[in-house]
Motif scaffolding. Structure first.
Motif, PDB file in Angstrom:
ATOM      1  N   ILE A  83      76.702  26.214 -22.789  1.00  0.00           N
ATOM      2  CA  ILE A  83      77.265  26.877 -23.349  1.00  0.00           C
ATOM      3  C   ILE A  83      77.126  28.389 -24.163  1.00  0.00           C
ATOM      4  O   ILE A  83      78.213  29.051 -24.076  1.00  0.00           O
ATOM      5  N   PHE A  84      76.336  28.673 -23.658  1.00  0.00           N
ATOM      6  CA  PHE A  84      74.879  30.214 -23.915  1.00  0.00           C
ATOM      7  C   PHE A  84      74.759  30.614 -23.366  1.00  0.00           C
ATOM      8  O   PHE A  84      75.333  31.775 -23.311  1.00  0.00           O
ATOM      9  N   SER A  85      75.394  30.809 -21.988  1.00  0.00           N
ATOM     10  CA  SER A  85      75.425  31.405 -20.163  1.00  0.00           C
ATOM     11  C   SER A  85      76.099  31.833 -19.713  1.00  0.00           C
ATOM     12  O   SER A  85      76.699  32.807 -19.142  1.00  0.00           O
ATOM     13  N   TYR A  86      77.001  30.257 -19.373  1.00  0.00           N
ATOM     14  CA  TYR A  86      77.776  30.330 -17.953  1.00  0.00           C
ATOM     15  C   TYR A  86      79.102  30.542 -18.533  1.00  0.00           C
ATOM     16  O   TYR A  86      80.087  31.433 -18.354  1.00  0.00           O
ATOM     17  N   TYR A  87      79.615  30.392 -20.179  1.00  0.00           N
ATOM     18  CA  TYR A  87      81.080  30.718 -20.381  1.00  0.00           C
ATOM     19  C   TYR A  87      81.378  30.631 -21.345  1.00  0.00           C
ATOM     20  O   TYR A  87      80.385  30.700 -22.692  1.00  0.00           O
ATOM     21  N   TYR A  88      82.126  31.630 -21.856  1.00  0.00           N
ATOM     22  CA  TYR A  88      82.670  31.363 -22.929  1.00  0.00           C
ATOM     23  C   TYR A  88      83.001  30.681 -23.801  1.00  0.00           C
ATOM     24  O   TYR A  88      82.943  30.366 -24.950  1.00  0.00           O
ATOM     25  N   SER A 105      82.196  39.130 -22.341  1.00  0.00           N
ATOM     26  CA  SER A 105      81.411  38.612 -23.535  1.00  0.00           C
ATOM     27  C   SER A 105      79.284  38.751 -23.796  1.00  0.00           C
ATOM     28  O   SER A 105      79.049  38.078 -24.498  1.00  0.00           O
ATOM     29  N   ASN A 106      79.191  39.178 -22.711  1.00  0.00           N
ATOM     30  CA  ASN A 106      77.924  39.270 -22.572  1.00  0.00           C
ATOM     31  C   ASN A 106      77.101  41.245 -22.444  1.00  0.00           C
ATOM     32  O   ASN A 106      78.052  41.090 -21.386  1.00  0.00           O
ATOM     33  N   PRO A 107      77.040  41.291 -23.695  1.00  0.00           N
ATOM     34  CA  PRO A 107      76.783  42.415 -23.108  1.00  0.00           C
ATOM     35  C   PRO A 107      75.583  42.983 -22.285  1.00  0.00           C
ATOM     36  O   PRO A 107      75.300  43.695 -21.928  1.00  0.00           O
ATOM     37  N   GLU A 108      74.829  42.185 -22.129  1.00  0.00           N
ATOM     38  CA  GLU A 108      73.473  42.128 -20.910  1.00  0.00           C
ATOM     39  C   GLU A 108      74.087  42.219 -19.629  1.00  0.00           C
ATOM     40  O   GLU A 108      73.521  43.041 -19.224  1.00  0.00           O
ATOM     41  N   ASN A 109      75.525  41.191 -19.331  1.00  0.00           N
ATOM     42  CA  ASN A 109      75.642  41.452 -18.060  1.00  0.00           C
ATOM     43  C   ASN A 109      76.626  43.052 -17.369  1.00  0.00           C
ATOM     44  O   ASN A 109      76.339  43.532 -16.587  1.00  0.00           O
ATOM     45  N   ILE A 110      77.156  43.859 -19.095  1.00  0.00           N
ATOM     46  CA  ILE A 110      77.292  45.322 -18.727  1.00  0.00           C
ATOM     47  C   ILE A 110      76.338  46.161 -18.427  1.00  0.00           C
ATOM     48  O   ILE A 110      76.416  46.799 -17.384  1.00  0.00           O
ATOM     49  N   ILE A 118      85.915  41.067 -16.735  1.00  0.00           N
ATOM     50  CA  ILE A 118      86.503  40.143 -17.402  1.00  0.00           C
ATOM     51  C   ILE A 118      86.440  39.614 -18.658  1.00  0.00           C
ATOM     52  O   ILE A 118      84.752  39.260 -18.706  1.00  0.00           O
ATOM     53  N   ALA A 119      87.718  39.923 -19.409  1.00  0.00           N
ATOM     54  CA  ALA A 119      87.643  39.656 -20.724  1.00  0.00           C
ATOM     55  C   ALA A 119      87.595  38.359 -21.393  1.00  0.00           C
ATOM     56  O   ALA A 119      87.672  36.896 -20.882  1.00  0.00           O
ATOM     57  N   LYS A 120      86.953  37.551 -22.396  1.00  0.00           N
ATOM     58  CA  LYS A 120      86.728  36.277 -22.883  1.00  0.00           C
ATOM     59  C   LYS A 120      85.507  35.718 -21.294  1.00  0.00           C
ATOM     60  O   LYS A 120      85.980  34.108 -20.803  1.00  0.00           O
ATOM     61  N   THR A 121      84.905  36.308 -20.953  1.00  0.00           N
ATOM     62  CA  THR A 121      84.228  35.277 -20.051  1.00  0.00           C
ATOM     63  C   THR A 121      83.253  35.885 -19.958  1.00  0.00           C
ATOM     64  O   THR A 121      82.040  36.908 -20.488  1.00  0.00           O
ATOM     65  N   LYS A 122      81.827  35.165 -19.832  1.00  0.00           N
ATOM     66  CA  LYS A 122      80.296  35.564 -19.632  1.00  0.00           C
ATOM     67  C   LYS A 122      79.539  35.292 -17.682  1.00  0.00           C
ATOM     68  O   LYS A 122      79.418  36.087 -17.339  1.00  0.00           O
ATOM     69  N   GLN A 123      78.530  34.706 -18.084  1.00  0.00           N
ATOM     70  CA  GLN A 123      77.910  34.575 -16.587  1.00  0.00           C
ATOM     71  C   GLN A 123      78.918  34.408 -14.801  1.00  0.00           C
ATOM     72  O   GLN A 123      79.078  34.082 -14.086  1.00  0.00           O
ATOM     73  N   MET A 124      80.478  33.260 -14.980  1.00  0.00           N
ATOM     74  CA  MET A 124      80.864  32.672 -14.375  1.00  0.00           C
ATOM     75  C   MET A 124      82.050  33.169 -14.685  1.00  0.00           C
ATOM     76  O   MET A 124      83.232  32.273 -14.942  1.00  0.00           O
TER      77      MET A 124
END
Length: 323
Positions: free
Chosen positions: A210-215, A273-278, A296-302
């Motif tokens: 919920i909080f890290s993997y998926y947007y 969607s995760n600024p830390e990734n960028i 890839i927009a509207k995605t997080k870790q996966m």
């Protein structure tokens, strides 16, 4: 305090300790049963590489130039992470999906895991199983050891696609006295397993999605949670050894010196969607400007699990580019 009262207190303390440890043992057994009851990680369609540190499970599909898929280095992860991507890639490539040591369907030896162990695993797997230079798609915490493998031997890996690689500063941190003590605690038979179960269970895995993997939370499937849960508790919860080593920083390595030596074409895909990734991806590019970054927009870790179609389109273009 009299000798009699001392004996009574000692007897009570011993009985209490035995009861607590016995309860922990029962809870651990229940966790083990519940987590593996659905048999989400059946290994009927997989092959085995009998590596010197344990049996490594992998799946080979398709035909064409080889591509090795390496999941995130996480006790919950397995080649399941690339299931949707694998089916698409196998139409044009020979795809190898591997379960890393300590994960998925592979063995979980009770020893200290290090980054260099996985460098050796990937190097040996490519040489002994794939048998030729291969492209690699790698996720998360597994990215550093793939780059180290490239730096150590330039004859095994061609192009590299990294998905949300970890922060370089974080990866350079070394074990401390406190972290080494934590590792010893988790390695203990009953108490260590109980602590591991408190930290790695269906609830904590769901929170991670919920909080890290998926947007988009609505895209999270029950099958995802059950598969990750089972992976983290197979083989009598021996994944705790990898967990302890990872939390204690034994899998960290300063890879900055490797980046300047690389001649591979490297492509980083980040969940926007995760600024830390960028920020993490930009760190790699600062040391090696030839690295390409795609968000890839509207995605997080996966992003490869959440938006496999878009992920595959980006990867296909990169892998098909002329050398």
């Amino acid at each position: 305090m009299t000798i009699l009262s001392l004996k009574k207190n000692l007897t009570f303390f011993t009985a209490l300790t035995g009861t607590v440890i016995g309860t922990m043992h029962v809870v651990n057994r229940i966790f083990q049963y519940i987590s593996t009851a659905d048999n989400m990680l059946s290994d009927d369609k997989y092959d085995y590489y009998n590596w010197r540190f344990g049996k490594i499970t992998y799946k080979k599909t398709g035909s064409g130039s080889p591509v090795l898929l390496i999941h995130d280095l996480n006790v919950c992860s397995s080649s399941y992470e690339f299931e949707k991507v694998c089916s698409k890639l196998s139409k044009t490539n020979t795809v190898y999906s591997i379960d890393l040591l300590g994960c998925g369907r592979s063995d979980r030896p009770a020893f200290t895991y290090t980054n260099f162990l996985y460098v050796e695993l990937i190097t040996n797997f490519i040489k002994h199983i794939i048998g030729e230079k291969t492209d690699v798609i790698v996720s998360g915490e597994s990215c550093p050891f793939v780059l180290m493998a490239c730096a150590n031997d330039d004859s095994i890996i061609n192009k590299v696609v990294m998905i949300n690689p970890p922060n370089l500063v974080k990866m350079a941190k070394i074990p401390t006295k406190a972290s080494k003590l934590f590792k010893k605690l988790i390695f203990t038979p009953v108490i260590g397993t109980f602590i591991y179960n408190l930290n790695v269970n269906k609830k904590t895995i769901l929170q991670k999605f919920i909080f890290s993997y998926y947007y988009a939370q609505n895209d999270i499937k029950e099958r995802d949670i059950l598969t990750y849960f089972e992976s983290s508790h197979k083989d009598h919860t021996h994944s705790k050894y990898l967990y302890a080593c990872q939390k204690s920083r034994y899998l960290n390595a300063n890879i900055v010196h490797c980046l300047s030596r690389l001649t591979n074409s490297i492509y980083i895909i980040v969940g926007n969607s995760n600024p830390e990734n960028i920020l993490a991806a930009n760190e790699y590019q600062n040391y090696l400007p030839s690295i390409e970054i795609k968000g890839i927009a509207k995605t997080k870790q996966m992003p490869h699990m959440e938006k496999p179609e878009e992920f595959f389109s980006d990867v296909k273009i990169f892998l098909s580019d002329a050398q």
